[in-house]
Design an enzyme around this catalytic site. Structure first.
Site, PDB file in Angstrom:
ATOM      1  N   ARG A   1       0.788  -1.225   0.000  1.00 37.23           N
ATOM      2  CA  ARG A   1       0.000   0.000   0.000  1.00 37.23           C
ATOM      3  C   ARG A   1       0.825   1.282   0.000  1.00 37.23           C
ATOM      4  O   ARG A   1       0.634   2.156  -0.821  1.00 37.23           O
ATOM      5  CB  ARG A   1      -0.838   0.093   1.287  1.00 37.23           C
ATOM      6  CG  ARG A   1      -2.268  -0.191   1.187  1.00 37.23           C
ATOM      7  CD  ARG A   1      -2.736  -0.668   2.552  1.00 37.23           C
ATOM      8  NE  ARG A   1      -1.921  -1.806   2.938  1.00 37.23           N
ATOM      9  CZ  ARG A   1      -2.147  -3.041   2.502  1.00 37.23           C
ATOM     10  NH1 ARG A   1      -3.154  -3.291   1.737  1.00 37.23           N
ATOM     11  NH2 ARG A   1      -1.351  -4.037   2.851  1.00 37.23           N
ATOM     12  N   THR A   2       1.717   1.377   0.976  1.00 36.27           N
ATOM     13  CA  THR A   2       2.388   2.656   1.190  1.00 36.27           C
ATOM     14  C   THR A   2       3.231   3.041  -0.027  1.00 36.27           C
ATOM     15  O   THR A   2       3.172   4.174  -0.506  1.00 36.27           O
ATOM     16  CB  THR A   2       3.235   2.610   2.480  1.00 36.27           C
ATOM     17  OG1 THR A   2       2.391   2.193   3.547  1.00 36.27           O
ATOM     18  CG2 THR A   2       3.831   3.958   2.806  1.00 36.27           C
TER      19      THR A   2
ATOM     20  N   LYS B   1      27.141  -4.169  -2.120  1.00 37.15           N
ATOM     21  CA  LYS B   1      28.602  -4.098  -2.306  1.00 37.15           C
ATOM     22  C   LYS B   1      29.287  -3.509  -1.082  1.00 37.15           C
ATOM     23  O   LYS B   1      30.491  -3.298  -1.083  1.00 37.15           O
ATOM     24  CB  LYS B   1      28.928  -3.206  -3.513  1.00 37.15           C
ATOM     25  CG  LYS B   1      28.366  -3.686  -4.827  1.00 37.15           C
ATOM     26  CD  LYS B   1      28.790  -2.703  -5.927  1.00 37.15           C
ATOM     27  CE  LYS B   1      28.117  -2.992  -7.241  1.00 37.15           C
ATOM     28  NZ  LYS B   1      28.312  -1.878  -8.186  1.00 37.15           N
TER      29      LYS B   1
ATOM     30  N   ARG C   1      11.176   3.913   3.829  1.00 38.43           N
ATOM     31  CA  ARG C   1      10.737   2.997   4.894  1.00 38.43           C
ATOM     32  C   ARG C   1      11.925   2.144   5.279  1.00 38.43           C
ATOM     33  O   ARG C   1      12.668   1.668   4.421  1.00 38.43           O
ATOM     34  CB  ARG C   1       9.598   2.124   4.403  1.00 38.43           C
ATOM     35  CG  ARG C   1       9.326   0.955   5.328  1.00 38.43           C
ATOM     36  CD  ARG C   1       8.119   0.173   4.927  1.00 38.43           C
ATOM     37  NE  ARG C   1       6.894   0.910   5.208  1.00 38.43           N
ATOM     38  CZ  ARG C   1       5.682   0.366   5.137  1.00 38.43           C
ATOM     39  NH1 ARG C   1       5.529  -0.886   4.771  1.00 38.43           N
ATOM     40  NH2 ARG C   1       4.615   1.085   5.413  1.00 38.43           N
TER      41      ARG C   1
ATOM     42  N   HIS D   1       4.757   6.134  11.797  1.00 39.99           N
ATOM     43  CA  HIS D   1       4.403   6.036  10.381  1.00 39.99           C
ATOM     44  C   HIS D   1       3.510   7.262  10.110  1.00 39.99           C
ATOM     45  O   HIS D   1       2.291   7.142  10.016  1.00 39.99           O
ATOM     46  CB  HIS D   1       3.661   4.717  10.159  1.00 39.99           C
ATOM     47  CG  HIS D   1       3.391   4.350   8.739  1.00 39.99           C
ATOM     48  ND1 HIS D   1       3.578   5.216   7.681  1.00 39.99           N
ATOM     49  CD2 HIS D   1       2.922   3.200   8.205  1.00 39.99           C
ATOM     50  CE1 HIS D   1       3.232   4.588   6.554  1.00 39.99           C
ATOM     51  NE2 HIS D   1       2.832   3.376   6.847  1.00 39.99           N
TER      52      HIS D   1
END
Ligand code: NCD
Length: 313
Positions: free
Chosen positions: A58-59, A87, A108, A136
């Site tokens: 969703r986000t 790396k 996120r 959030h």
């Protein structure tokens, strides 16, 4: 009011006053009424950097879709395997790469403090799409917008927040947001998943908090159902438990099913940040109180409004 969002980071709901949130809601209303040809001027030629270090459906889609809806584009990654982190590049350098190629960053990350760290490195605005168990904020914004739209107001409501209040980051952003309004909040959780003290300690210090928020804690949900105007269900955050056995003890603690609709207020609304597991049975989806899918749709509008406010003076 001058646009307080312009060039600003979005890291915590604590940083936004009630007036600022109301400006965001007004802008969301305006954006949802605008035709595409008018909306595109808000984000035309702008690039959003997507840095997602944790699973999301969703986000991430909503941030990308929101940017597209105002005429901008998005680039980035949603898993680290394809990046130079593999790396051995540092997180800070990865932020610098995204910053150099974009106008705004949505990120996120599983660690608390990660979004703030990125914002210290980046000269471009950073929007947190979830930082560990911490917060959030854009979910909190769309949650408040959903309540405002579906109930017509936020003040005066009795709001139950149910489930994993310890690890659920959306809960913290929601509580900080609600603390700017005049509401009663009932927190419902098993004893081991009670809200962390940081949520309620020092609420008066939150920007624009009017201190009329009243918070009570409970273990049982059913007796409260007839009293609540808003029922905010959450998922038990399995992936954040240090111990699988502890998760098993609380798994399935709360759920609502179609017959619970009858004991709820007819005009109550049931919300959920989603994804749901088993805490809202699919049979409830057709009940008049179900709003979680509508809530998800508001996410795109609120994020489009937020992006346009941050990108334009
Ligand atoms: C939430 C999250 O990621 O914190 N999901 C979302 O963004 N809507 C809730 C969850 O994962 O349970």
């Amino acid at each position: 009011m001058p646009n307080p969002f312009f060039k600003h980071d979005v890291l915590s709901m604590k940083d936004f006053s009630r007036e600022e949130l109301e400006l965001l809601f007004l802008t969301s209303d305006k954006i949802s009424e605008m035709k595409f040809k008018d909306r595109v001027s808000l984000g035309e030629g702008r690039i959003q950097g997507i840095m997602f270090f944790e699973p999301s459906t969703r986000t991430r889609l909503s941030f990308e879709s929101a940017m597209a809806s105002i005429g901008g584009t998005s680039i980035g990654f949603s898993e680290t395997k394809t990046t130079s982190l593999e790396k051995g590049e540092s997180f800070a350098d990865t932020v610098r790469v995204v910053e150099a190629n974009t106008d705004i960053i949505a990120m996120r990350h599983p660690m608390e403090g990660s979004a703030r760290f990125a914002s210290d490195v980046s000269s471009k605005p950073v929007i947190s799409g979830g930082a560990g168990t911490e917060e959030h904020p854009t979910q909190g914004m769309l949650d408040l917008y959903t309540i405002q739209k579906e109930k017509g107001r936020i003040d005066g409501l009795r709001i139950g927040i149910v489930g994993d209040l310890k690890y659920g980051r959306t809960v913290y952003s929601l509580i900080y947001g609600l603390s700017k309004f005049d509401v009663n909040v009932d927190l419902v959780s098993p004893p081991t998943l009670k809200v962390r003290k940081e949520a309620t300690l020092g609420l008066e210090k939150i920007r624009g908090s009017n201190n009329t928020i009243e918070i009570k804690e409970h273990e049982e949900l059913k007796p409260l159902l007839p009293e609540l105007d808003v029922i905010y269900m959450t998922r038990i955050q399995k992936e954040r438990f240090p111990d699988e056995q502890e998760f098993e003890k609380v798994r399935g603690s709360y759920y609502i099913d179609a017959e619970d609709s009858k004991i709820m207020k007819r005009d109550a609304i049931v919300m959920h940040p989603l994804p749901r597991v088993d805490e809202i049975r699919p049979a409830f989806d057709n009940m008049p109180q179900a709003r979680y899918f509508k809530q998800m749709q508001y996410g795109r509008t609120v994020r489009a409004a937020l992006l346009s406010l941050i990108l334009n003076p």
